[in-house]
Design a protein around this motif. Structure first.
Motif, PDB file in Angstrom:
ATOM      1  N   PRO A 148       0.998  -1.240  -0.037  1.00 16.40           N
ATOM      2  CA  PRO A 148      -0.083   0.044  -0.106  1.00 16.40           C
ATOM      3  C   PRO A 148       0.909   1.172  -0.062  1.00 16.40           C
ATOM      4  N   ILE A 149       0.480   2.294  -0.524  1.00 20.48           N
ATOM      5  CA  ILE A 149       1.163   3.519  -0.800  1.00 20.48           C
ATOM      6  C   ILE A 149       0.107   4.722  -0.323  1.00 20.48           C
ATOM      7  N   PHE A 150       0.564   5.434   0.359  1.00 22.72           N
ATOM      8  CA  PHE A 150      -0.268   6.465   1.110  1.00 22.72           C
ATOM      9  C   PHE A 150       0.002   7.773   0.416  1.00 22.72           C
ATOM     10  N   ARG A 151      -0.801   8.553  -0.444  1.00 19.30           N
ATOM     11  CA  ARG A 151      -0.583   9.931  -1.061  1.00 19.30           C
ATOM     12  C   ARG A 151      -1.380  10.895  -0.447  1.00 19.30           C
ATOM     13  N   PRO A 152      -1.135  12.171  -0.748  1.00 21.07           N
ATOM     14  CA  PRO A 152      -2.035  13.198  -0.309  1.00 21.07           C
ATOM     15  C   PRO A 152      -3.415  13.246  -0.800  1.00 21.07           C
ATOM     16  N   MET A 153      -3.510  12.640  -1.996  1.00 21.88           N
ATOM     17  CA  MET A 153      -4.629  12.643  -2.709  1.00 21.88           C
ATOM     18  C   MET A 153      -5.441  11.559  -2.436  1.00 21.88           C
ATOM     19  N   GLY A 154      -4.919  10.362  -1.684  1.00 21.23           N
ATOM     20  CA  GLY A 154      -5.608   9.204  -1.437  1.00 21.23           C
ATOM     21  C   GLY A 154      -4.505   7.997  -1.449  1.00 21.23           C
ATOM     22  N   ALA A 155      -4.916   6.690  -0.786  1.00 20.72           N
ATOM     23  CA  ALA A 155      -4.313   5.492  -1.003  1.00 20.72           C
ATOM     24  C   ALA A 155      -4.410   4.810  -2.286  1.00 20.72           C
ATOM     25  N   THR A 156      -3.123   4.008  -2.415  1.00 20.41           N
ATOM     26  CA  THR A 156      -3.191   3.455  -3.675  1.00 20.41           C
ATOM     27  C   THR A 156      -2.480   1.953  -3.458  1.00 20.41           C
ATOM     28  N   ALA A 157      -1.873   1.409  -4.303  1.00 24.09           N
ATOM     29  CA  ALA A 157      -1.215   0.179  -4.093  1.00 24.09           C
ATOM     30  C   ALA A 157      -0.117  -0.019  -5.341  1.00 24.09           C
ATOM     31  N   LYS A 158       0.824  -0.562  -4.962  1.00 19.05           N
ATOM     32  CA  LYS A 158       2.012  -0.960  -5.972  1.00 19.05           C
ATOM     33  C   LYS A 158       2.448  -2.342  -5.864  1.00 19.05           C
ATOM     34  N   VAL A 159       2.764  -3.066  -6.900  1.00 17.76           N
ATOM     35  CA  VAL A 159       3.343  -4.550  -7.066  1.00 17.76           C
ATOM     36  C   VAL A 159       4.863  -4.303  -6.984  1.00 17.76           C
ATOM     37  N   ASP A 160       5.425  -4.785  -6.019  1.00 11.66           N
ATOM     38  CA  ASP A 160       6.912  -4.802  -5.746  1.00 11.66           C
ATOM     39  C   ASP A 160       7.570  -6.109  -6.471  1.00 11.66           C
TER      40      ASP A 160
END
Length: 61
Positions: free
Chosen positions: A39-51
């Protein structure tokens, strides 16, 4: 039966060809592909990334 687990680093937007070549070089049968989703948290909302992917291969006898 024997299995082998491969750790495959990936950038989803760039590495489609690299993944395809890797899968075609395997000698056994691909049982499963398990993505590691971070999971990645950014100012505009949360998203996700596959490592990376875990690729489970069933080895031929």
């Amino acid at each position: 039966m024997k299995y082998k687990v491969h750790h495959f680093e990936i950038k989803m937007s760039e590495d489609q060809q690299k993944l395809e070549q890797f899968l075609n070089r395997l000698h056994g049968e691909v049982v499963s592909i398990v993505p590691n989703v971070k999971p990645i948290f950014r100012p505009m909302g949360a998203t996700a990334k596959v490592d990376f992917l875990l690729i489970i291969e069933k080895l031929l006898n």
